[in-house]
Design a protein around this motif. Structure first.
Motif, PDB file in Angstrom:
ATOM      1  N   ASP A  94      -4.438   3.183  -3.417  1.00 25.13           N
ATOM      2  CA  ASP A  94      -3.075   3.120  -2.878  1.00 25.13           C
ATOM      3  C   ASP A  94      -2.472   1.730  -3.062  1.00 25.13           C
ATOM      4  N   ILE A 106       0.866  -1.173   0.000  1.00 22.53           N
ATOM      5  CA  ILE A 106       0.000   0.000   0.000  1.00 22.53           C
ATOM      6  C   ILE A 106       0.904   1.224   0.000  1.00 22.53           C
ATOM      7  N   TRP A 147      -5.537   4.134   4.646  1.00 18.76           N
ATOM      8  CA  TRP A 147      -5.347   3.495   3.349  1.00 18.76           C
ATOM      9  C   TRP A 147      -6.534   3.775   2.442  1.00 18.76           C
ATOM     10  N   SER A 169      -8.513  -1.023   5.563  1.00 23.35           N
ATOM     11  CA  SER A 169      -7.988   0.072   6.385  1.00 23.35           C
ATOM     12  C   SER A 169      -8.495   0.023   7.817  1.00 23.35           C
TER      13      SER A 169
END
Length: 193
Positions: free
Chosen positions: A110, A58, A106, A95
């Motif tokens: 990404d 990420i 996140w 996330s």
């Protein structure tokens, strides 16, 4: 030294291939994760790894405004287009479960395995949509702008409409990209068909 030609950025040289061997028989997802981890580390990009048997990389936007998951010219155009930049805000499903830094949530694009990010890297690059070769290959008109996350609203029974999202629409062409899914087959659909 190994080099290849990219229609976006010209001749690209990759050195040091012998010091970075990818084990044979490795899955595409594993290889992408390994290569992205190396890329992030060597270039000092803000990054983290997801949990799981095959962790994904990420990337985040760093203090210098760089984002390791995007080509700099494409990222600059994405950030300057309101419709495109909204896609950057879609939260990554992991996330909430992840042990991430408090100042960085996140986002879906990404992820190095994001097919949406792949399409945006290609079609938001300033040279791609101006290329007459790309226009001819895709059968699209001049001066068209890609639309990401398009909902065709296909008619269903009883006057209802499907809510499925297609990765990209450009002119009359719908494009769905799958970067690492093993059970996906290639399909191209013309909206006018």
């Amino acid at each position: 030294m190994f080099s290849y030609c990219s229609p976006i950025i010209g001749i690209v040289s990759i050195s040091g291939q012998s010091s970075f061997d990818v084990p044979s028989g490795m899955s595409l997802r594993s290889e992408l994760s390994l290569r992205n981890l190396r890329f992030a580390s060597e270039n000092g990009f803000l990054h983290e790894r997801t949990d799981g048997q095959v962790p994904s990389i990420i990337f985040g936007r760093d203090e210098k405004g760089r984002h390791g998951n995007f080509h700099p010219a494409a990222y600059q155009r994405i950030c300057s287009n309101r419709e495109w930049s909204r896609r950057l805000e879609k939260v990554h499903p992991a996330s909430k479960r992840a042990r991430v830094r408090a100042d960085w949530q996140w986002k879906e694009l990404d992820c190095a395995n994001s097919s949406d990010a792949l399409l945006m890297n290609i079609f938001c690059h300033p040279e791609v949509m101006r290329s007459t070769q790309i226009q001819a290959m895709l059968g699209i008109g001049l001066d068209v702008t890609p639309e990401f996350g398009f909902k065709p609203r296909t008619p269903l029974r009883a006057g209802r409409r499907d809510n499925t999202e297609v990765d990209m629409k450009v002119d009359n062409l719908l494009i769905e990209a799958k970067l690492t899914e093993s059970d996906f087959y290639e399909t191209v659909t013309d909206v006018n068909s």
